[in-house]
Design an enzyme around this catalytic site. Sequence first.
Site, PDB file in Angstrom:
ATOM      1  N   HIS A   1      41.003  42.054  39.633  1.00 29.61           N
ATOM      2  CA  HIS A   1      41.254  43.330  38.974  1.00 29.61           C
ATOM      3  C   HIS A   1      41.063  43.185  37.469  1.00 29.61           C
ATOM      4  O   HIS A   1      41.013  42.083  36.950  1.00 29.61           O
ATOM      5  CB  HIS A   1      42.628  43.919  39.339  1.00 29.61           C
ATOM      6  CG  HIS A   1      43.806  43.059  39.032  1.00 29.61           C
ATOM      7  ND1 HIS A   1      44.878  42.918  39.886  1.00 29.61           N
ATOM      8  CD2 HIS A   1      44.099  42.280  37.966  1.00 29.61           C
ATOM      9  CE1 HIS A   1      45.767  42.097  39.352  1.00 29.61           C
ATOM     10  NE2 HIS A   1      45.324  41.694  38.181  1.00 29.61           N
TER      11      HIS A   1
ATOM     12  N   HIS B   1      31.076  43.573  38.380  1.00 29.65           N
ATOM     13  CA  HIS B   1      31.926  44.732  38.692  1.00 29.65           C
ATOM     14  C   HIS B   1      33.089  44.831  37.701  1.00 29.65           C
ATOM     15  O   HIS B   1      33.319  45.868  37.087  1.00 29.65           O
ATOM     16  CB  HIS B   1      32.443  44.587  40.133  1.00 29.65           C
ATOM     17  CG  HIS B   1      33.490  45.584  40.536  1.00 29.65           C
ATOM     18  ND1 HIS B   1      33.237  46.624  41.393  1.00 29.65           N
ATOM     19  CD2 HIS B   1      34.793  45.711  40.198  1.00 29.65           C
ATOM     20  CE1 HIS B   1      34.336  47.335  41.566  1.00 29.65           C
ATOM     21  NE2 HIS B   1      35.307  46.797  40.851  1.00 29.65           N
ATOM     22  N   GLU B   2      33.813  43.723  37.546  1.00 29.41           N
ATOM     23  CA  GLU B   2      35.005  43.762  36.689  1.00 29.41           C
ATOM     24  C   GLU B   2      34.622  44.001  35.230  1.00 29.41           C
ATOM     25  O   GLU B   2      35.314  44.728  34.519  1.00 29.41           O
ATOM     26  CB  GLU B   2      35.805  42.462  36.837  1.00 29.41           C
ATOM     27  CG  GLU B   2      36.337  42.199  38.247  1.00 29.41           C
ATOM     28  CD  GLU B   2      37.231  43.291  38.801  1.00 29.41           C
ATOM     29  OE1 GLU B   2      37.875  44.015  38.019  1.00 29.41           O
ATOM     30  OE2 GLU B   2      37.277  43.454  40.036  1.00 29.41           O
TER      31      GLU B   2
ATOM     32  N   HIS C   1      34.226  47.564  34.412  1.00 28.91           N
ATOM     33  CA  HIS C   1      35.493  48.242  34.109  1.00 28.91           C
ATOM     34  C   HIS C   1      35.967  47.903  32.700  1.00 28.91           C
ATOM     35  O   HIS C   1      36.439  48.769  31.971  1.00 28.91           O
ATOM     36  CB  HIS C   1      36.570  47.839  35.107  1.00 28.91           C
ATOM     37  CG  HIS C   1      36.326  48.347  36.488  1.00 28.91           C
ATOM     38  ND1 HIS C   1      36.228  49.678  36.780  1.00 28.91           N
ATOM     39  CD2 HIS C   1      36.163  47.705  37.658  1.00 28.91           C
ATOM     40  CE1 HIS C   1      36.010  49.829  38.074  1.00 28.91           C
ATOM     41  NE2 HIS C   1      35.964  48.641  38.632  1.00 28.91           N
TER      42      HIS C   1
ATOM     43  N   HIS D   1      35.718  53.542  38.659  1.00 31.85           N
ATOM     44  CA  HIS D   1      35.076  53.347  39.963  1.00 31.85           C
ATOM     45  C   HIS D   1      34.130  54.499  40.261  1.00 31.85           C
ATOM     46  O   HIS D   1      34.365  55.631  39.880  1.00 31.85           O
ATOM     47  CB  HIS D   1      36.132  53.267  41.072  1.00 31.85           C
ATOM     48  CG  HIS D   1      36.734  51.915  41.184  1.00 31.85           C
ATOM     49  ND1 HIS D   1      38.069  51.723  41.356  1.00 31.85           N
ATOM     50  CD2 HIS D   1      36.173  50.696  41.139  1.00 31.85           C
ATOM     51  CE1 HIS D   1      38.311  50.430  41.411  1.00 31.85           C
ATOM     52  NE2 HIS D   1      37.183  49.780  41.275  1.00 31.85           N
TER      53      HIS D   1
END
Lengths: 220, 199
Positions: free
Chosen positions: B111, B146-147, B150, B156
Site C-alpha cells: 500500500h 502501481h504504488e 499512487h 485507483h
Amino acid sequence: MGAAARSLRLALGLLLLGTLPRWADACSCSPVHPQQAFCNADVVIRAKVVGEKEVGSGNDIYGNPIKRIEYEIKQIKMFKGPDKDIEFIYTAPSSAICGVSLDVGGKKEYLIAGKAEGDGKMHVTLCDFIVPWDTLSTTQKKSLNHRYQMGCECKITRCPMIPCYISSLDECLWMDWVTEKSISGHQAKFFACIKRNDGSCAWYRGAAPPKQEFLDIEDP
Amino acid sequence: MLHHPCYEITDRADYSISPEGSKWNKHTLTYRIINYPKGMTPSTVNGIIHDAVSIWSNVTSSIFQKVKGQDSDIKFSFWQLDKKLTWEGGSGVQYHGDGWPFDGPGHILAHAFLPNSETPAIIHFDKGEPWSTSYKVFNLLLVTIHELGHSLGLWHFMSQNSIVYPRYVYQNPRTFHLDVDDIQKIQQLWGERCSSEMP
C-alpha cells in the site's frame, strides 16, 4: 461542437466520475477466484448497509489518529462465519488505505467477505471479495451455500501466462487471465474447484450438485 | 519572464487535489529505499525501483533522485506480517506503524499514501510475499509501478488495462508500457515530459 453537445458531454463525464468508487488510496491486491476468496475469509455474508460513521482506533507511530469507517449493516444471510449475526463492518476510511466504500441507505445488497473481529463485527479491505449481490452469477450465488466449501482443501493456481502447469492433483488451474484477459471470466463466474473422492481436484461447472460419477471418477 | 509549459506548478502547498488524484507541487522528488525483501539482492531491488521510477518519469516532467541516509519525498520499505491481526486492542494498536497491517503471502501485497495524506508517498510492501523478477507471483516491478502511480497522485482506476487497477495483473515486465489512459491521467497531474530539460 454545439454548446448543448458540450454540456451533454460534461454531464456524462460528471456522471461517470460520480460512479467511481470513493476509495482513493493505494492498495495492491492479489487476484483471487471467488472460491478462494470464500475459503480464505472468516466471514461471508449477504447484507445491506444502513449506517456509516467514523470511529477512532488508536494512533499510528507518527502520532496521527487511526480512523476507521464503521458500517452498520443488516445481515440477510450468513454463508460462513460465527454463530452470531454480523452487525458492524470496519474498514479503512476513504482517505486511508485499502478501504472499501459501500452504498449506505439499505437499498443495495452486497456479498461481503472479510475477517471476523469477534462479537458481531468484521473488518474488510479492498482485497476482500466484496461485490453488489446482483452482479454475481447464479452459479456463484448457489456455490456460496455448499459448493465452494467442497473445494476449500483444493488449491486454485492462477495461470499468469502460457504455459502453466500444476504440480499436484489437488490443484485446479485458473486460466481466465490468459483466455479472457479478465479476472472475472468464465471460470470465476461458472466454475468451482471440487475435491473428489480420490482426493484429486477438478473444475466443476453448473449450479446443480456434482453427480456421483463426477466425484467418483478415477482418472480426471 | 518566459512562459514555460513545464513549470506551471505553483508552490503554495506541497500538494493539490484534482479529479485524477492529488498532486505534488514540485517536479523533482527524492526517493529512498529503507530496507529490502528476502530472497532478492539489494542491487536487484535498486534496479527494479529505478526501472519503475523511469516508467513514470519517461512520460512526465517529473525527475527522481535517489538519496541515502537523509529524508526523502518517497520512501520504499518492506514489512513483515503483523502478528496482531484484529483490532480489539483499541488504542495502542500499531502494526508496522501506520495502522494498516499486512497479512503474509497473498491478499494485501502493498500500500502507499497519496501526496495529500498525513504521511505522503510512503510505500510499504508486504515482506511476506514471494517477490519475483519474473512471471512468478508477485512481480516486484509491476507492484512498484502501481504504488508509485499512487505516490505521484493517481487514484485507483477501474480498468484492467490500467497499472493503478487495484488487482495485481501480470504483464511481461520486459515489454511493459503504460496504458494510454494512465499516461493521460499522469500528464494531467504532472505535465508532459520536457525532453530538453532532462539531464
